[in-house]
Design a protein around this motif. Structure first.
Motif, mmCIF file in Angstrom:
data_model
loop_
_atom_site.group_PDB
_atom_site.id
_atom_site.type_symbol
_atom_site.label_atom_id
_atom_site.label_comp_id
_atom_site.label_asym_id
_atom_site.label_seq_id
_atom_site.Cartn_x
_atom_site.Cartn_y
_atom_site.Cartn_z
ATOM 1 N N ALA A 143 1.710 6.373 6.985
ATOM 2 C CA ALA A 143 2.830 6.234 6.050
ATOM 3 C C ALA A 143 2.430 6.671 4.641
ATOM 4 C CB ALA A 143 3.335 4.800 6.045
ATOM 5 N N ILE A 144 1.198 6.343 4.239
ATOM 6 C CA ILE A 144 0.699 6.756 2.925
ATOM 7 C C ILE A 144 0.602 8.276 2.856
ATOM 8 C CG2 ILE A 144 -1.375 6.759 1.452
ATOM 9 C CD1 ILE A 144 -1.798 3.828 2.416
ATOM 10 N N GLU A 145 0.040 8.853 3.881
ATOM 11 C CA GLU A 145 -0.095 10.316 3.915
ATOM 12 C C GLU A 145 1.270 10.991 4.023
ATOM 13 O OE1 GLU A 145 -2.741 10.542 7.194
ATOM 14 O OE2 GLU A 145 -4.493 9.930 5.995
ATOM 15 N N GLY A 146 2.224 10.280 4.604
ATOM 16 C CA GLY A 146 3.565 10.814 4.725
ATOM 17 C C GLY A 146 4.285 10.973 3.401
ATOM 18 N N VAL A 147 3.842 10.246 2.377
ATOM 19 C CA VAL A 147 4.438 10.411 1.048
ATOM 20 C C VAL A 147 3.543 11.265 0.142
ATOM 21 C CG1 VAL A 147 5.753 8.277 1.215
ATOM 22 C CG2 VAL A 147 3.480 8.222 0.160
ATOM 23 N N GLY A 148 2.548 11.917 0.764
ATOM 24 C CA GLY A 148 1.746 12.893 0.031
ATOM 25 C C GLY A 148 0.507 12.372 -0.650
ATOM 26 N N ARG A 149 0.076 11.166 -0.325
ATOM 27 C CA ARG A 149 -1.140 10.616 -0.936
ATOM 28 C C ARG A 149 -2.218 10.435 0.127
ATOM 29 N NH1 ARG A 149 -0.881 12.260 -5.617
ATOM 30 N NH2 ARG A 149 -2.883 11.174 -5.794
ATOM 31 N N LYS A 150 -3.426 10.115 -0.314
ATOM 32 C CA LYS A 150 -4.551 9.945 0.590
ATOM 33 C C LYS A 150 -4.796 8.465 0.877
ATOM 34 C CE LYS A 150 -6.878 14.101 -1.139
ATOM 35 N NZ LYS A 150 -8.073 14.603 -1.874
ATOM 36 N N ALA A 151 -5.219 8.192 2.109
ATOM 37 C CA ALA A 151 -5.574 6.833 2.510
ATOM 38 C C ALA A 151 -6.990 6.823 3.044
ATOM 39 C CB ALA A 151 -4.608 6.326 3.571
ATOM 40 N N HIS A 152 -7.709 5.753 2.750
ATOM 41 C CA HIS A 152 -9.047 5.565 3.312
ATOM 42 C C HIS A 152 -9.065 4.213 4.008
ATOM 43 C CE1 HIS A 152 -13.355 5.870 3.858
ATOM 44 N NE2 HIS A 152 -13.503 4.664 3.322
ATOM 45 N N ILE A 153 -9.370 4.218 5.287
ATOM 46 C CA ILE A 153 -9.359 3.009 6.105
ATOM 47 C C ILE A 153 -10.735 2.355 6.131
ATOM 48 C CG2 ILE A 153 -9.176 2.173 8.489
ATOM 49 C CD1 ILE A 153 -7.006 4.266 8.951
ATOM 50 N N VAL A 154 -10.762 1.041 5.919
ATOM 51 C CA VAL A 154 -11.980 0.256 6.094
ATOM 52 C C VAL A 154 -11.647 -0.919 7.012
ATOM 53 C CG1 VAL A 154 -13.793 -1.108 5.001
ATOM 54 C CG2 VAL A 154 -12.811 0.860 3.783
ATOM 55 N N VAL A 155 -12.136 -0.864 8.227
ATOM 56 C CA VAL A 155 -11.939 -1.978 9.157
ATOM 57 C C VAL A 155 -13.001 -3.033 8.853
ATOM 58 C CG1 VAL A 155 -11.909 -2.674 11.579
ATOM 59 C CG2 VAL A 155 -11.010 -0.430 10.908
ATOM 60 N N ALA A 156 -12.560 -4.236 8.542
ATOM 61 C CA ALA A 156 -13.520 -5.267 8.129
ATOM 62 C C ALA A 156 -12.932 -6.658 8.319
ATOM 63 C CB ALA A 156 -13.911 -5.069 6.663
ATOM 64 N N ASP A 157 -13.820 -7.627 8.461
ATOM 65 C CA ASP A 157 -13.447 -9.038 8.427
ATOM 66 C C ASP A 157 -13.488 -9.456 6.966
ATOM 67 O OD1 ASP A 157 -13.154 -11.753 8.496
ATOM 68 O OD2 ASP A 157 -14.868 -12.149 9.815
ATOM 69 N N LEU A 158 -12.324 -9.595 6.354
ATOM 70 C CA LEU A 158 -12.262 -9.831 4.918
ATOM 71 C C LEU A 158 -12.523 -11.286 4.539
ATOM 72 C CD1 LEU A 158 -9.325 -7.450 4.019
ATOM 73 C CD2 LEU A 158 -11.786 -7.033 3.890
ATOM 74 N N ASN A 159 -12.864 -12.103 5.533
ATOM 75 C CA ASN A 159 -13.368 -13.439 5.243
ATOM 76 C C ASN A 159 -14.826 -13.384 4.811
ATOM 77 O OD1 ASN A 159 -12.623 -16.125 5.039
ATOM 78 N ND2 ASN A 159 -11.968 -16.257 7.166
ATOM 79 N N ASP A 160 -15.459 -12.245 5.071
ATOM 80 C CA ASP A 160 -16.879 -12.052 4.766
ATOM 81 C C ASP A 160 -17.023 -11.485 3.353
ATOM 82 O OD1 ASP A 160 -19.774 -11.741 5.827
ATOM 83 O OD2 ASP A 160 -19.287 -9.781 4.970
ATOM 84 N N ALA A 184 0.828 -1.202 0.000
ATOM 85 C CA ALA A 184 0.000 0.000 0.000
ATOM 86 C C ALA A 184 0.867 1.258 0.000
ATOM 87 C CB ALA A 184 -0.924 -0.007 1.216
ATOM 88 N N VAL A 185 1.900 1.269 0.818
ATOM 89 C CA VAL A 185 2.778 2.441 0.884
ATOM 90 C C VAL A 185 3.562 2.584 -0.418
ATOM 91 C CG1 VAL A 185 4.729 3.493 2.098
ATOM 92 C CG2 VAL A 185 2.922 2.340 3.396
ATOM 93 N N ALA A 186 4.011 1.473 -0.991
ATOM 94 C CA ALA A 186 4.749 1.531 -2.250
ATOM 95 C C ALA A 186 3.883 2.092 -3.373
ATOM 96 C CB ALA A 186 5.257 0.139 -2.615
ATOM 97 N N LEU A 187 2.628 1.691 -3.429
ATOM 98 C CA LEU A 187 1.719 2.216 -4.450
ATOM 99 C C LEU A 187 1.489 3.711 -4.245
ATOM 100 C CD1 LEU A 187 -0.802 -0.755 -4.530
ATOM 101 C CD2 LEU A 187 0.741 -0.089 -6.389
ATOM 102 N N ALA A 188 1.429 4.133 -2.983
ATOM 103 C CA ALA A 188 1.302 5.565 -2.693
ATOM 104 C C ALA A 188 2.546 6.317 -3.148
ATOM 105 C CB ALA A 188 1.058 5.781 -1.196
ATOM 106 N N GLU A 189 3.714 5.748 -2.896
ATOM 107 C CA GLU A 189 4.954 6.381 -3.346
ATOM 108 C C GLU A 189 4.987 6.502 -4.871
ATOM 109 O OE1 GLU A 189 8.057 3.992 -1.669
ATOM 110 O OE2 GLU A 189 7.965 4.996 0.274
ATOM 111 N N ALA A 190 4.314 5.567 -5.551
ATOM 112 C CA ALA A 190 4.244 5.610 -7.013
ATOM 113 C C ALA A 190 3.159 6.563 -7.511
ATOM 114 C CB ALA A 190 4.005 4.213 -7.568
ATOM 115 N N GLY A 191 2.354 7.129 -6.581
ATOM 116 C CA GLY A 191 1.400 8.159 -6.972
ATOM 117 C C GLY A 191 -0.059 7.882 -6.732
ATOM 118 N N ALA A 192 -0.403 6.731 -6.130
ATOM 119 C CA ALA A 192 -1.804 6.356 -5.969
ATOM 120 C C ALA A 192 -2.354 6.750 -4.601
ATOM 121 C CB ALA A 192 -1.973 4.852 -6.153
ATOM 122 N N ASP A 193 -3.650 7.037 -4.564
ATOM 123 C CA ASP A 193 -4.395 7.068 -3.308
ATOM 124 C C ASP A 193 -4.847 5.635 -3.039
ATOM 125 O OD1 ASP A 193 -4.159 9.865 -3.049
ATOM 126 O OD2 ASP A 193 -5.878 10.152 -4.374
#
Length: 263
Positions: free
Chosen positions: A54-71, A28-37
């Motif tokens: 860390a994402i915001e630290g390289v100048g990109r935006k992050a959106h958090i979704v807390v979830a059980d990804l087994n669902d 996720a951080v590497a993709l942000a460093e490459a320019g992605a939100d």
């Protein structure tokens, strides 16, 4: 255009599952460093908050979704979250997965089915939810985090290896269905220094044995995989689909054997 510019994904939006730590967080951080939100999801908010910082630290935006990804509904909902927050989806990294080693006769049908669901069905659920949005903006890239155990054999890995082998072939099959506008590739991950290897890394003898069983004589780092994710997700990898990039230190057999006796 510089060759390095081909690794840029400026203005794009990525979704990364299992992004609270390890390979998911690093990717996720590497993709942000490459320019992605980046939309990041896992079960633990505190871990996701660190990734988001860390994402915001390289100048990109992050959106958090807390979830059980087994669902299934929860993981499909990540596509909705990306559209509502950023208005597009360009990259999906199906990183969530994993299964504990278990002996053959202790591997129940239910255990095998749960391994398949967590490693394959979740990837399918998110990808099918994201692809229509990718197509609406011209296309996109999907990266599935598989494992070297999907192609080599060893004791204790029946459920995990079967599931990862299925994910690899899923990638190969889906590439034909999704071409030409959506690319889908996988990474055959080797032994990487994440929390899954904490016990091994803390024991000098076990770590040395692991390193000696690896042709490159070292344990992989998260950035080894994150770099591969950026390559596959970006224009640098635009002529690849349905392929498995084997980032495993060169091994052709498990470099960590399970102490499981003969039946």
């Amino acid at each position: 255009m510089s060759i390095l510019d081909r690794f840029r994904i400026d203005g794009q939006v990525a979704i990364v599952t299992g992004a609270g730590r390890g390979i998911g967080a690093g990717s996720a951080v590497a993709l942000a460093e490459a320019g992605a939100d980046v939309v990041i999801s896992a079960r633990t908010h505190e871990q996701l908050a660190e990734t988001a910082a860390a994402i915001e630290g390289v100048g990109r935006k992050a959106h958090i979704v807390v979830a059980d990804l087994n669902d299934e509904a929860a993981i499909r909902g990540l596509a909705d979250a990306a559209m509502e927050t950023f208005g597009r989806i360009d990259v999906v990294v199906n990183n969530v997965g994993g299964t504990m080693p278990r002996g053959y006769l202790d591997t129940s049908v239910g255990f095998l089915e749960r391994a398949f669901h967590f490693n394959v069905s979740t990837a399918h659920a998110l990808t099918t939810a994201a692809v229509p949005h990718m197509l609406s903006t011209g296309g996109g890239s999907v990266v599935n985090i598989a494992s070297v155990i999907g192609r080599v054999a060893g004791r204790g890995y029946l459920a995990y290896g079967t599931a990862k082998a299925a994910l690899i072939h899923y990638t190969e099959l889906a590439a034909h269905d999704l071409a030409p506008r959506v690319r889908i590739n996988a990474i055959g991950v080797g032994s990487i220094a994440t929390s899954a290897l904490d016990i091994v890394m803390a024991d000098d003898g076990m770590r040395t044995a692991l390193e000696q069983a690896t042709p490159l004589r070292r344990v992989g780092e998260v950035d080894d995989i994150a770099a591969a994710v950026v390559y596959l997700a970006s224009p640098a990898g635009s002529y690849l689909t349905g392929k498995v990039l084997e980032v495993d230190g060169g091994i052709d057999a498990p470099n960590l054997t399970m102490p499981i006796p003969d039946l």
